[in-house]
Write a protein that holds these residues in place. Sequence first.
Motif, short mmCIF file in Angstrom:
data_model
loop_
_atom_site.label_atom_id
_atom_site.label_comp_id
_atom_site.label_asym_id
_atom_site.label_seq_id
_atom_site.Cartn_x
_atom_site.Cartn_y
_atom_site.Cartn_z
N SER A 155 21.91 76.76 22.82
CA SER A 155 22.68 77.02 24.03
C SER A 155 22.56 75.87 25.03
N TYR A 156 22.06 74.73 24.60
CA TYR A 156 22.04 73.54 25.44
C TYR A 156 23.07 72.55 24.93
N ASP A 157 23.40 71.56 25.76
CA ASP A 157 24.36 70.55 25.35
C ASP A 157 23.69 69.19 25.24
N ILE A 158 24.07 68.45 24.22
CA ILE A 158 23.48 67.13 23.97
C ILE A 158 23.86 66.12 25.05
N CYS A 159 25.07 66.22 25.58
CA CYS A 159 25.49 65.29 26.63
C CYS A 159 24.63 65.51 27.88
N GLU A 209 16.70 72.69 31.33
CA GLU A 209 18.02 72.18 31.69
C GLU A 209 19.05 72.76 30.71
N ILE A 210 20.28 72.94 31.18
CA ILE A 210 21.36 73.41 30.31
C ILE A 210 21.97 72.23 29.56
N ALA A 211 22.00 71.10 30.21
CA ALA A 211 22.39 69.83 29.57
C ALA A 211 21.25 68.85 29.82
N ARG A 212 21.11 67.90 28.95
CA ARG A 212 20.01 66.96 29.07
C ARG A 212 20.03 66.21 30.40
N ARG A 213 18.85 66.00 30.96
CA ARG A 213 18.75 65.18 32.17
C ARG A 213 19.04 63.73 31.83
N GLU A 214 19.89 63.08 32.63
CA GLU A 214 20.15 61.65 32.45
C GLU A 214 18.88 60.86 32.73
N LYS A 215 18.16 61.25 33.78
CA LYS A 215 16.92 60.56 34.16
C LYS A 215 15.75 61.24 33.45
N ARG A 216 15.29 60.59 32.41
CA ARG A 216 14.24 61.18 31.59
C ARG A 216 12.85 60.88 32.13
N GLY A 217 11.90 61.68 31.69
CA GLY A 217 10.51 61.46 32.05
C GLY A 217 9.62 62.24 31.10
N HIS A 237 9.76 53.65 30.33
CA HIS A 237 11.04 54.32 30.05
C HIS A 237 12.11 53.33 29.60
N ASP A 238 11.69 52.29 28.92
CA ASP A 238 12.64 51.29 28.44
C ASP A 238 12.93 51.56 26.96
N TYR A 239 13.54 52.70 26.71
CA TYR A 239 13.90 53.04 25.34
C TYR A 239 15.30 53.66 25.33
N PRO A 240 15.97 53.61 24.20
CA PRO A 240 17.36 54.08 24.15
C PRO A 240 17.46 55.60 24.25
N SER A 241 18.66 56.06 24.49
CA SER A 241 18.93 57.50 24.47
C SER A 241 19.73 57.79 23.21
N GLU A 274 7.57 53.26 19.77
CA GLU A 274 7.45 54.67 20.17
C GLU A 274 8.82 55.33 19.98
N PRO A 275 8.88 56.43 19.22
CA PRO A 275 10.18 57.07 18.94
C PRO A 275 10.67 57.97 20.07
N CYS A 276 10.53 57.52 21.31
CA CYS A 276 10.87 58.35 22.46
C CYS A 276 12.38 58.48 22.67
N GLY A 277 13.15 57.55 22.13
CA GLY A 277 14.59 57.58 22.33
C GLY A 277 15.26 58.82 21.78
N SER A 278 14.65 59.43 20.76
CA SER A 278 15.25 60.61 20.13
C SER A 278 14.60 61.91 20.58
N CYS A 279 13.70 61.84 21.56
CA CYS A 279 12.96 63.02 22.02
C CYS A 279 13.73 63.76 23.11
N LEU A 280 13.89 65.08 22.95
CA LEU A 280 14.58 65.87 23.97
C LEU A 280 13.61 66.56 24.93
N TRP A 281 12.30 66.50 24.66
CA TRP A 281 11.35 67.03 25.63
C TRP A 281 11.51 66.29 26.96
N SER A 282 11.73 64.97 26.87
CA SER A 282 11.81 64.16 28.08
C SER A 282 13.07 64.44 28.89
#
Length: 444
Positions: free
Chosen positions: A219-223, A320-328, A398-402, A428-436
């Motif tokens: 029920s979340y959106d990838i965008c 979040e219902i959609a991913r946060r643009e500003k990750r952490g 936080h210098d990794y891709p989304s 670090e495989p953080c670019g594919s992580c949705l926890w952030s």
Amino acid sequence: MQHQSAAALKIMPAPEPAFLEYPSKLFVETTSRCNLSCVMCMKQHDEGGRDGDLDHHTFQALEPALSNLDALVLNGVGEPLLNPRLEQFISRAKKIMPAGSWTGFQSNGILLSNLRAISLLDAGIDRICLSMDGVDASTFGAIRAGSQLLDLQHACDALVEAKGVCGRPDMEIGVEYVVMRDNISELPAALAWAAGRGATFAIVSHLHPFDEPHLEQCSYDICTDEAITLFQTWKSKADLKGLAIERYFEVLWNYNKSPEERQIVDFVAAMKGDAQQRGITLDLKRLFTLDCGRIEESQSVFDEAVKVARRVGIDLRLPEIARREKRGCAFVEQGGAFISWDGKMHPCYHLWHQCRSFANGWLHPVKPRVFGNVLERGVLDIWNSCEFRSYRDNVLRHDYPSCSECNCSPCDLVQKEEFAQDCYVNTEPCGSCLWSSGVFRCLD
């Protein structure tokens, strides 16, 4: 003697928890065994990993870190109550941990009898979070195979009674709710049900799809939130101009474009330019097929859940219902480390256990990241090792891709069985992580 004024003194800021000489939070897996077969659990889709329980020697190896902890969370992928030493771990930790710190764990509650509840509170447990994925008995049973809503009610009753018997009014009872398409509508009623049975906090998380069919339940959106907002603003402008911008990819490579087609291409180019100026990545293929109805449904339920939580007095944590643009990364930012039942030390939930994740909409093999074993090397030695400290430093830049919004995803780099580096040359495989991105939540 000359005295400097307070204003003249240079006050050095306190170091971030990630760079202290000790972890501030430990997530310790008391067992990887479980007595349920929940449909959404990674254990239903594991790759033959060995199960086991945390033993006395492994817990003892963690003691040098306990005196500086803010929190000790005693759970992993298994059911903590299956470990018969759980109370011993809690009691020992409470003797070493500083005042104001807390211990807790998440549980399905099946083994939480009246005697076990008293035993846990006498040991000093501060928070117990019970899994609750529906308030309708049929929904609950379908998701948590092997359990019933009545089991959860008995667990809540046992904890409430134990708080009185043990003189522990401070002990907190909470619930964790994993929202899916099949159960999201029950969330507000579930909060009211839980509050009526002693719960004072609730953690809501989206489903983490470990199997491709689970994607239909998400029920979340990838965008991202900012990408959706920007796109919807420009889509409204396009509608007013009578431009069908969803035809963009259909007309983009036409050699002889009609005036309307040229307008579409130019309009989308302007939208992309606006996004670039704002530092927002647009995955146009996803945005053109955006399920606004699903987003609006989730938002409506969450809004109602907030109202119910305020009315019944529950501290509600929503994803979040959609991913946060500003990750952490809260795990790294808050100085967390993860210890599996066999003593291995990991950086976060995402890299704790091996799995095959579909969280971004495509297969992503995830392998655990291990910095050492506390049975072979001191827990503080591992924490302060160059490798682990460098890892935390790189993550916090936080210098990794989304990866989820990249037009080239999924690429070979993130779909390799053994991750080596991303397109930014990070290890670090953080670019594919949705926890952030705030999509997944947990007891932390």
